[in-house]
Design a protein around this motif. Structure first.
Motif, PDB file in Angstrom:
ATOM      1  N   LYS A 119      80.551  -8.987  66.409  1.00 23.03           N
ATOM      2  CA  LYS A 119      81.340  -9.367  67.227  1.00 23.03           C
ATOM      3  C   LYS A 119      81.052  -8.512  68.704  1.00 23.03           C
ATOM      4  CE  LYS A 119      85.412 -10.697  64.720  1.00 23.03           C
ATOM      5  NZ  LYS A 119      86.897 -10.626  64.706  1.00 23.03           N
ATOM      6  N   GLY A 120      81.324  -9.112  69.910  1.00 22.17           N
ATOM      7  CA  GLY A 120      80.736  -8.563  71.218  1.00 22.17           C
ATOM      8  C   GLY A 120      81.041  -6.906  71.390  1.00 22.17           C
ATOM      9  N   GLY A 121      82.318  -6.590  71.003  1.00 18.61           N
ATOM     10  CA  GLY A 121      82.507  -5.138  71.304  1.00 18.61           C
ATOM     11  C   GLY A 121      81.978  -4.419  70.390  1.00 18.61           C
ATOM     12  N   PHE A 122      81.539  -4.686  68.994  1.00 17.44           N
ATOM     13  CA  PHE A 122      80.698  -3.885  68.153  1.00 17.44           C
ATOM     14  C   PHE A 122      79.417  -3.862  68.580  1.00 17.44           C
ATOM     15  CE2 PHE A 122      84.747  -4.982  65.589  1.00 17.44           C
ATOM     16  CZ  PHE A 122      84.864  -3.242  65.111  1.00 17.44           C
ATOM     17  N   LYS A 123      78.661  -4.888  69.059  1.00 16.86           N
ATOM     18  CA  LYS A 123      77.382  -5.052  69.533  1.00 16.86           C
ATOM     19  C   LYS A 123      77.082  -3.977  70.609  1.00 16.86           C
ATOM     20  CE  LYS A 123      76.298  -9.917  68.852  1.00 16.86           C
ATOM     21  NZ  LYS A 123      76.108 -11.250  69.310  1.00 16.86           N
ATOM     22  N   LEU A 124      78.162  -3.732  71.697  1.00 20.98           N
ATOM     23  CA  LEU A 124      78.218  -2.576  72.617  1.00 20.98           C
ATOM     24  C   LEU A 124      78.002  -1.219  71.901  1.00 20.98           C
ATOM     25  CD1 LEU A 124      80.344  -4.111  75.476  1.00 20.98           C
ATOM     26  CD2 LEU A 124      77.953  -3.929  75.238  1.00 20.98           C
ATOM     27  N   ARG A 125      78.719  -1.025  70.651  1.00 21.08           N
ATOM     28  CA  ARG A 125      78.707   0.333  70.110  1.00 21.08           C
ATOM     29  C   ARG A 125      77.351   0.388  69.464  1.00 21.08           C
ATOM     30  NH1 ARG A 125      84.394   1.158  67.013  1.00 21.08           N
ATOM     31  NH2 ARG A 125      85.858  -0.029  68.309  1.00 21.08           N
ATOM     32  N   PRO A 159      72.037  -8.667  60.791  1.00 27.85           N
ATOM     33  CA  PRO A 159      71.297  -8.905  62.109  1.00 27.85           C
ATOM     34  C   PRO A 159      72.627  -8.600  63.224  1.00 27.85           C
ATOM     35  CG  PRO A 159      70.882 -10.607  60.888  1.00 27.85           C
ATOM     36  CD  PRO A 159      71.943  -9.936  60.143  1.00 27.85           C
ATOM     37  N   LEU A 160      72.009  -7.961  64.472  1.00 23.37           N
ATOM     38  CA  LEU A 160      72.966  -7.679  65.304  1.00 23.37           C
ATOM     39  C   LEU A 160      73.676  -8.787  65.916  1.00 23.37           C
ATOM     40  CD1 LEU A 160      74.039  -5.393  67.298  1.00 23.37           C
ATOM     41  CD2 LEU A 160      72.376  -6.393  69.239  1.00 23.37           C
ATOM     42  N   SER A 161      73.087 -10.098  65.605  1.00 25.32           N
ATOM     43  CA  SER A 161      73.732 -11.275  66.183  1.00 25.32           C
ATOM     44  C   SER A 161      75.031 -11.633  65.451  1.00 25.32           C
ATOM     45  CB  SER A 161      72.724 -12.473  65.916  1.00 25.32           C
ATOM     46  OG  SER A 161      72.344 -12.614  65.006  1.00 25.32           O
ATOM     47  N   GLU A 162      75.297 -10.915  64.398  1.00 18.64           N
ATOM     48  CA  GLU A 162      76.394 -11.242  63.403  1.00 18.64           C
ATOM     49  C   GLU A 162      77.561 -10.652  63.921  1.00 18.64           C
ATOM     50  OE1 GLU A 162      75.720 -11.439  59.383  1.00 18.64           O
ATOM     51  OE2 GLU A 162      74.129 -12.809  59.329  1.00 18.64           O
ATOM     52  N   LEU A 175      68.394  -9.194  73.678  1.00 15.04           N
ATOM     53  CA  LEU A 175      67.244  -8.764  73.213  1.00 15.04           C
ATOM     54  C   LEU A 175      67.215  -8.022  72.093  1.00 15.04           C
ATOM     55  CD1 LEU A 175      66.730  -6.323  76.532  1.00 15.04           C
ATOM     56  CD2 LEU A 175      65.934  -8.544  76.294  1.00 15.04           C
ATOM     57  N   PHE A 176      68.242  -7.792  71.284  1.00 15.13           N
ATOM     58  CA  PHE A 176      68.135  -7.220  70.125  1.00 15.13           C
ATOM     59  C   PHE A 176      68.730  -8.045  68.934  1.00 15.13           C
ATOM     60  CE2 PHE A 176      68.355  -3.789  73.227  1.00 15.13           C
ATOM     61  CZ  PHE A 176      67.027  -3.236  73.203  1.00 15.13           C
ATOM     62  N   ASP A 177      69.225  -9.212  69.293  1.00 16.87           N
ATOM     63  CA  ASP A 177      70.270  -9.821  68.321  1.00 16.87           C
ATOM     64  C   ASP A 177      69.462 -10.113  67.017  1.00 16.87           C
ATOM     65  OD1 ASP A 177      72.711  -9.917  69.720  1.00 16.87           O
ATOM     66  OD2 ASP A 177      72.354 -11.991  70.330  1.00 16.87           O
ATOM     67  N   HIS A 178      68.168 -10.333  66.978  1.00 19.40           N
ATOM     68  CA  HIS A 178      67.616 -10.700  65.781  1.00 19.40           C
ATOM     69  C   HIS A 178      67.264  -9.596  64.939  1.00 19.40           C
ATOM     70  CE1 HIS A 178      64.458  -9.257  68.644  1.00 19.40           C
ATOM     71  NE2 HIS A 178      63.725  -8.984  67.467  1.00 19.40           N
TER      72      HIS A 178
END
Length: 525
Positions: free
Chosen positions: A155-161, A150-153, A73-76
């Motif tokens: 990695k998965g674990g850091f996105k969750l942080r 951008p959040l999309s850049e 929802l927030f990758d952009h």
């Protein structure tokens, strides 16, 4: 305050909880506990408002901090903006303010609206929002250079942080966090603990990290017996209270049964005689002494016990001048460590520093960049990889796959090991393709138990395990007479089991004697 009134919920034909009445008050920090499948995440979704109960209702404060697992929802968006939009009132005002300022010609109405929005931004500490969000991100291990990306850049674990920072941002009246320590390294977990201990709103958190629950929680809300029972204190306090209460009921019931037997003997002897009136009185007393009903707990704990046939040499592993990495990247070097038979060695470090790289180098999965690795005489290594999704192929039942690993153990031997890991009866005939994450972990651990290695190398074995299973694994490693090298973020496991720590930090790799407490003292000193 979050209030739950007569809430019931069934899932897949099974009743999870029935007419639950409970409340979560401000200033209290609740751990929501229960074994896998008990309904913790389901109940959390009801608290959040993402799922309706079958019956009953809830009241909750307007400003909730919620840990969302869906980052798409927030990758952009910029990372810093993802955090700030955790305060919806502030974010909406900032967005509308920018839209008005972007107009070529502002009307008087726009000017008035702009003034209102400025007031909201000031009320919500909007002028320090980016600085506050940056502090939060850095505490969770997101470096400043990533804040504008951008959040999309990430990695998965850091996105969750980042999503965790979003939940914590803006001083919410209540925080609802489902497994917030997943993908966090030890330093980030300690930062989160300090933040939550200072938080004065309502906190409800699900976690499989025993040390985290003991550090943070003032109360435990335990899902069991188709209801939610609150206990004062942390997780260990709850376990003691729960066992004490159940023990008291069982003891009282035993005394009642003994008394009932005496009364029944009297009734059978004198029911038709001159003392029949006394016998009738005894019958009434038997009714009054009916034992309290004890509902069956849904808690199941596996029994993990690692054994071996041959102990192996005194020196289990010798590592000299080891450097790890890949062809174009050196992560660290200079590791010297002697692992003796019976040692329990914990490998720790922030996410991404190369803990799994070290384990895979020791196991010969990737070549060392430099140095020597020598396993000891007759050392027989059992390996639990972090990425184990493909380790158990589809097309088998759990029993058939296990039997294929060691046919000489016999069907009864395999069934015995599976029963200890909660695959008794028909559960052992479950297709391997349908195993959940927790079931897959238990199956791999059952395989290690069956194969009777004298040395174990375990990379993040507690992932997907509930607290009961983690406690059993801790006991299994602690009593294992062989050698164990393990990667984990579970401080309770490190503290109670490890006698050596290999720490990877800032491109260095060092060895420390002792467990978690000794390591922390050495770092501070």
């Amino acid at each position: 305050m979050i209030t739950v009134n007569n809430v019931s919920k069934s899932f897949g034909g099974r009743k999870l909880f029935d007419e639950v009445n409970t409340a979560f008050g401000p200033g209290k920090r609740f751990g929501l506990t229960g074994p896998n499948g008990a309904g913790k995440s389901t109940f959390m979704k009801i608290l959040v408002g993402d799922l309706d109960p079958d019956s009953g209702n809830l009241s909750r404060p307007k400003r909730l901090g919620i840990l969302r697992q869906d980052h798409t929802l927030f990758d952009h968006m910029r990372v810093i903006d993802v955090v700030i939009c955790g305060n919806k009132r502030l974010w909406d005002s900032m967005v509308e303010k920018e839209q008005i300022l972007a107009k070529a010609d502002m009307t008087d109405e726009d000017g008035e609206k702009l003034g209102e929005l400025e007031c909201i931004v000031a009320e919500e500490d909007g002028y320090s929002a980016e600085a506050d969000a940056a502090v939060m991100l850095e505490g969770l291990g997101i470096v400043q250079a990533s804040h504008e990306r951008p959040l999309s850049e990430l990695k998965g674990g850091f996105k969750l942080r980042v999503l965790l920072a979003q939940a914590l941002f803006g001083n919410p009246q209540a925080l609802l966090l489902d497994e917030p320590t997943n993908h966090l390294d030890l330093e980030s977990i300690e930062w989160l603990e300090d933040f939550l201990i200072a938080y004065n709103g309502v906190l409800v958190v699900i976690s499989h990290d025993r040390h985290f629950l003991n550090s943070v929680c003032t109360h435990i809300a335990d899902i069991d017996y188709e209801t939610i029972i609150q206990y004062t204190g942390n997780y260990d306090d709850m376990v003691r209270q729960k066992a004490q209460i159940r023990g008291q009921v069982e003891s009282s019931n035993q005394k009642k049964l003994e008394k009932i037997k005496q009364l029944q003997d009297f009734v059978s002897r004198f029911a038709a005689g001159t003392r029949s009136s006394q016998a009738a009185s005894r019958k009434k007393e038997i009714e009054r002494l009916r034992p309290d009903e004890i509902k069956r707990s849904n808690i199941q704990r596996p029994y993990i016990k690692f054994e071996f046939d041959k102990p192996g040499g005194r020196e289990a592993l010798t590592v000299h001048k080891l450097a790890c990495g890949y062809a174009d990247t050196r992560l660290y070097g200079g590791l010297h460590v002697q692992v003796d038979r019976g040692d329990k060695v914990a490998v720790i470090g922030r996410n991404g520093v190369g803990k799994t790289t070290l384990i895979e180098t020791l196991m010969g999965k990737i070549p060392a960049l430099q140095g020597n690795i020598k396993w000891g005489h007759e050392v027989n290594v059992g390996y639990f990889p972090q990425e184990h999704e493909g380790l158990i192929p589809p097309g088998f039942t759990v029993f058939n796959w296990m039997f294929e690993q060691k046919p000489e153990a016999g069907k009864e031997g395999v069934r015995s090991v599976l029963g200890r890991m909660l695959f008794s009866g028909e559960d052992g005939d479950k297709p391997t393709a349908t195993l959940s994450g927790g079931e897959r972990v238990r199956t791999i651990l059952a395989r290690l138990m069956l194969l009777r290695h004298n040395t174990l190398v375990l990379d993040e074995p507690t992932n997907h395990m509930d607290l009961e299973a983690i406690s059993s694994l801790r006991d299994g490693i602690q009593t294992f007479p062989g050698t164990c090298i393990f990667v984990t973020h579970d401080r309770d496991l490190i503290e109670t089991v490890a006698n050596k720590i290999v720490a990877i930090e800032d491109g260095r790799i060092d060895v420390y004697p002792g467990g978690w407490s000794e390591y922390r003292r050495a770092k501070k000193g």
